[in-house]
Design a protein around this motif. Structure first.
Motif, short mmCIF file in Angstrom:
data_model
loop_
_atom_site.label_atom_id
_atom_site.label_comp_id
_atom_site.label_asym_id
_atom_site.label_seq_id
_atom_site.Cartn_x
_atom_site.Cartn_y
_atom_site.Cartn_z
N UNK A 96 3.91 -1.90 -2.38
CA UNK A 96 5.36 -1.44 -2.15
C UNK A 96 5.47 -0.02 -1.79
N UNK A 97 4.73 1.05 -2.31
CA UNK A 97 4.99 2.17 -1.76
C UNK A 97 4.30 2.28 -0.50
N UNK A 98 3.21 1.77 -0.06
CA UNK A 98 2.92 2.00 1.30
C UNK A 98 3.70 1.47 2.28
N UNK A 99 4.57 0.27 2.36
CA UNK A 99 5.19 -0.32 2.98
C UNK A 99 6.56 0.66 3.16
N UNK A 100 7.02 1.26 2.03
CA UNK A 100 8.19 2.10 2.00
C UNK A 100 7.92 3.20 3.08
N UNK A 101 6.74 3.60 2.94
CA UNK A 101 6.18 5.06 3.79
C UNK A 101 5.66 4.72 5.03
N UNK A 102 5.54 3.30 5.46
CA UNK A 102 5.07 2.94 6.83
C UNK A 102 3.68 2.97 6.92
N UNK A 103 2.91 3.13 5.74
CA UNK A 103 1.35 3.32 5.88
C UNK A 103 0.70 2.04 5.93
N UNK A 118 -5.74 8.67 2.82
CA UNK A 118 -4.79 8.27 1.90
C UNK A 118 -4.42 9.08 0.61
N UNK A 119 -3.32 9.06 0.50
CA UNK A 119 -2.97 9.68 -1.02
C UNK A 119 -3.69 9.15 -2.38
N UNK A 120 -3.94 7.86 -2.24
CA UNK A 120 -4.56 7.43 -3.24
C UNK A 120 -6.25 7.67 -3.20
N UNK A 121 -6.79 7.75 -2.17
CA UNK A 121 -8.13 8.39 -1.98
C UNK A 121 -8.37 9.87 -2.51
#
Length: 205
Positions: A96-103, A118-121
């Motif tokens: 959901x967060x990636x879709x909002x950010x267009x990632x 990525x921010x997660x890595x």
């Protein structure tokens, strides 16, 4: 007539396999692979994929009734229901967060040095570094990749790397990838006395 009186000519001989050069071609790649497979089959060293084990077919195989010593899942996390729920929830939130950010969602789209960071890595690396009391941490896709990266990058020209003869193949491969001028030697498995001997030989050499 004249045609019937002409002597019959013998047919041309078939072309020789060497084309008249005296140089016979090597077997094709397919033939060589078939020979190698036949050799391994006859020696009993040909490995084949087997059907995955289904715990539903044999409940006695399910933990905690059994222990898995044939895979890397020695902690049983791959079949842990509670862990699966945590991962599913975290992944859904990340999507959901990636879709909002267009990632990117279905893949990194590239190496981290180019477009795949990525921010997660980065967050995971920070947490791992903090947990282990280190300034930094670096993620690898697998333990094999980690050994390749570490042992190909750290040894410098003039260094010597001593390897237990039974250490994982990924360590051997990493050392082979290291820059030139790195000496390597092996010692017998868990044999400290032999390790001392090899060290003395390297120092004297």
């Amino acid at each position: 007539g004249e045609e019937s009186q002409r002597p019959m000519q013998a047919p041309d001989p078939p072309p020789s396999p060497d084309g008249g050069t005296g140089i016979y071609p090597r077997p094709s790649a397919v033939v060589r692979m078939q020979r190698e497979l036949s050799r391994r089959r006859s020696e009993g060293t040909l490995r084949l994929l087997s059907a995955p084990v289904s715990f539903s077919d044999d409940p006695s195989l399910r933990p905690p009734r059994s222990a898995d010593f044939s895979s890397n899942d020695y902690l049983g996390l791959a079949r842990c229901g509670a862990q699966a729920d945590i991962v599913a929830g975290s992944y859904a939130a990340a999507v959901r967060q990636a879709r909002r950010a267009g990632a990117p969602v279905l893949g990194s789209s590239g190496s981290r040095l180019l477009s795949g960071d990525s921010a997660y890595a980065r967050q995971l690396e920070e947490e791992l570094a903090e947990r282990h009391g280190s300034a930094h941490a670096l993620l690898f896709g697998s333990g094999y990749d980690a050994n390749l990266g570490v042992f190909s990058a750290f040894p410098a020209r003039g260094d010597a790397v001593l390897l237990d003869e039974r250490c994982h193949n990924s360590i051997y491969m990493g050392v082979r990838m290291a820059r030139g001028g790195v000496r390597t030697a092996t010692f017998r498995h868990n044999d400290v006395d032999h390790l001392r001997e090899v060290l003395c030989e390297l120092r004297s050499g």
